[in-house]
Design an enzyme around this catalytic site. Structure first.
Site, PDB file in Angstrom:
ATOM      1  N   LYS A  58     -16.000  70.918  44.851  1.00 37.92           N
ATOM      2  CA  LYS A  58     -14.887  71.701  44.291  1.00 37.92           C
ATOM      3  C   LYS A  58     -13.626  71.351  45.069  1.00 37.92           C
ATOM      4  CE  LYS A  58     -13.846  76.561  43.149  1.00 37.92           C
ATOM      5  NZ  LYS A  58     -14.356  77.950  43.260  1.00 37.92           N
ATOM      6  N   SER A  71     -14.663  80.352  38.958  1.00 31.13           N
ATOM      7  CA  SER A  71     -13.682  79.298  39.112  1.00 31.13           C
ATOM      8  C   SER A  71     -14.271  77.920  39.395  1.00 31.13           C
ATOM      9  CB  SER A  71     -12.708  79.653  40.239  1.00 31.13           C
ATOM     10  OG  SER A  71     -13.381  79.721  41.480  1.00 31.13           O
ATOM     11  N   SER A 101     -17.777  83.068  41.433  1.00 32.99           N
ATOM     12  CA  SER A 101     -17.251  81.754  41.030  1.00 32.99           C
ATOM     13  C   SER A 101     -18.238  80.607  41.108  1.00 32.99           C
ATOM     14  CB  SER A 101     -16.013  81.407  41.860  1.00 32.99           C
ATOM     15  OG  SER A 101     -14.900  82.097  41.366  1.00 32.99           O
TER      16      SER A 101
END
Lengths: 487, 95
Positions: free
Chosen positions: A77, A152, A176
């Site tokens: 990420k 996310s 997330s």
């Protein structure tokens, strides 16, 4: 090869059935083909990954690296700092930011011979639940590219689902990791707060953030967690004094496992297909020998408000570091110091980030602090106490991850409150600092994946992984793969 | 919770932001809706309940206070939007 689990891939590399370079090249080829359709990757570090593949191959051959994931590609990420590789947080603010140090988790993956092949799209600064708030476009769900991947860590989950990478790291502040895993039909672990170093994870809400792993199977995710967990001199909140091992054999029977099922999570706004699939997962675990007992989860209506007050308060403080001076975007129009601060932030942040900073400023401001922030911190105490009592009765709690499956692109992006309410089942886990695993457990009538989560007491990861492993041994939802025009 | 222009201006100041007229209107509506929803915490009796700002009580894992190498000046300045190889450059603040 793209269908292999990460552990199987590493085994094939050790057995010289394929080379590290072949593995890395094959995944990069897949990324190049599918990323234009899915927008999962913000940066592909092709040259450094291929160069490193040769080094790692030599080290494996020489017996210098023996980790169970040596030679396996992984993507991160884009809020996890990578030395020399752009780390944007999907924000205009950090468009050109190239970290001068690795996050501790990156050092640990590299020491174990894993190869970082790129950085993954997300919501801007991890603020969102659909990977639509980033500055570089929306992540698309591989199961239906007209739908969101969740967020996310949407890029992380979608990339694993699409076979672009066997493993990814995400971060979980209020769901997330787990929610995009559920939306994309993959597996993820949100570790106990303090199990994994946050050094080099770009801060959103520091008392809630935690790095975790995303993969096809629980075994792959656990293998990564055992590499990245453990104390770190650079993170004083990284408290565990021992590292995790998940080498217990597969349990055919979950005898003695007490699982709580929150009855009130299945009433109200939950989609019927989701409720049915999650309840079927509970039945499956009961069939494996676990004792499943229903209970009413206390404080359900107060979880989302308490979470958003605390998360936004911490965000408004954390994001004050973006000043247009030390790193990040600086407005070309700024002439005074005050303008450097205010114009750089106003031009560099997107709307959702501004919304959360404004909310955080509000709940921390004099006159409102007691009614909002203090009240939320007290609610957090009550939520943690409630979990403490539940874990006297149960080893783990089984719950939905999200009330719906993946929704259409743009459907919720203009309705922040609706988006926030979608976090109803995940946020309390972060408020209490608990570990949870998210696992695929079915499909809705539109063939979109459904996930459930197992939540455990602090540092009970090995027990969660055991139950998850038994579940995946008995089911095949995690083996299903998406198809579509992008393949 | 009434969110008026004065409060939005105050929050802009605290947040070190300058919002466009469109953003102001948008965030006025959003904050009103979100804060009204958060206000349901008022229902909870929290008298005497301690505040918890961290998930666990044993917060700090200390290490020995030993001097170690840190980032070089070159590295620290590397991502600065403006620098002269020695310092960050900011607009003049003293007349």
């Amino acid at each position: 090869m793209l269908n292999m689990t990460a552990l199987a891939l590493a085994k094939a590399i050790r057995a010289k059935k394929l080379s590290v370079t072949e593995a890395v090249a094959e995944y990069i080829k897949q990324i190049e083909q599918t990323n234009p359709h899915l927008n999962t990757f913000l940066t592909v570090s092709k040259d450094t990954a291929l160069a490193r593949a040769q080094t790692i191959q030599a080290q494996i051959a020489a017996g210098e690296i023996t980790s169970p994931l040596a030679g396996v590609p992984i993507a991160l990420k884009d809020n996890i700092s990578t030395l020399g590789i752009r780390t944007t947080c999907a924000a205009k603010m950090l468009e050109n930011y190239v970290p001068v140090y690795n996050a501790t988790v990156v050092d640990r993956l590299e020491q174990a011979g894993m190869i970082v092949i790129g950085k993954l799209n997300m919501d801007e600064f991890a603020m969102g639940g659909s990977s639509e708030t980033g500055a570089y476009g929306t992540v698309r769900n591989p199961w239906d590219t007209e739908r969101v991947a969740g967020g996310s860590s949407g890029g992380s989950a979608a990339a694993v689902a699409a076979g672009e990478v066997p493993l990814a790291l995400g971060s979980d502040t209020g769901g997330s990791i787990r929610q995009p895993c559920a939306f994309c039909g993959v597996t993820g672990i949100k570790p106990t707060y303090g199990a994994v170093s946050r050094y080099g994870l770009v801060a959103y809400a520091s008392s809630l953030d935690q790095v975790g792993s995303i993969g096809r199977t629980i075994d792959d995710c656990a293998a990564v967690l055992s590499l990245i967990a453990g104390p770190d001199d650079n993170d004083s909140t990284c408290v565990i004094s021992k590292t995790f091992t998940f080498d217990t054999p597969l349990l055919e029977r979950l005898a003695g496992f007490r699982i709580g099922l929150p009855r009130n999570y299945f009433a109200g706004g939950i989609n019927a297909d989701v409720a049915q699939a999650v309840l079927a997962a509970a039945k499956e675990l009961a069939a494996a020998g676990a004792q499943v007992e229903e209970f009413d989860m206390p404080l359900m209506d107060y979880m989302v408000p308490a979470y958003y007050i605390i998360a936004c308060a911490e965000a408004s403080s954390n994001l004050s570091r973006y000043d247009g001076l030390k790193y990040g975007y600086r407005s070309p129009a700024a002439e005074t110091l005050a303008e450097v601060y205010r114009l750089s932030r106003s031009e560099g942040f997107g709307l959702e980030v501004k919304r959360r900073i404004m909310l955080g400023s509000f709940v921390l401001s004099s006159g409102y602090y007691d009614a909002y922030y203090k009240k939320a911190l007290q609610t957090r105490t009550l939520i943690k106490q409630a979990y403490d009592r539940l874990f006297e009765r149960f080893d783990m709690i089984l719950s939905p991850v999200a009330p719906t499956t993946a929704y259409k692109l743009g459907e919720n992006v203009d309705d922040p409150l609706k988006m926030y309410m979608g976090d109803i089942y995940t946020v309390s886990v972060n408020l209490a600092g608990l570990p949870a695993v998210a696992l695929p457990c079915g499909f809705d009538r539109q063939n979109l994946p459904i996930g459930f989560q197992l939540i455990g007491a602090a540092f009970s990861e090995s027990k969660l992984v055991s139950a998850a492993r038994t579940y995946q041994h008995r089911t095949s939802f995690h083996l299903q793969q998406p198809g579509g025009a992008w393949v | 919770m009434e969110i008026d222009a004065q409060l939005i201006a105050y929050l802009e100041e605290l947040s070190c932001l300058i919002l466009s007229e469109r953003e102001k209107q948008r965030l006025t509506d959003d904050l009103r809706e979100i804060l009204n929803s958060m206000a349901r915490l008022e229902e909870l009796n929290t008298t005497g309940v301690p505040e918890r700002s961290h998930p666990f009580d044993n917060v700090n894992a200390f290490r020995e206070d030993v001097v170690q190498p840190s980032l070089s000046r070159e590295h620290i300045l590397q991502n600065a939007p403006a620098h002269n190889s020695e310092f960050f450059i900011a607009p003049k603040t003293v007349e």
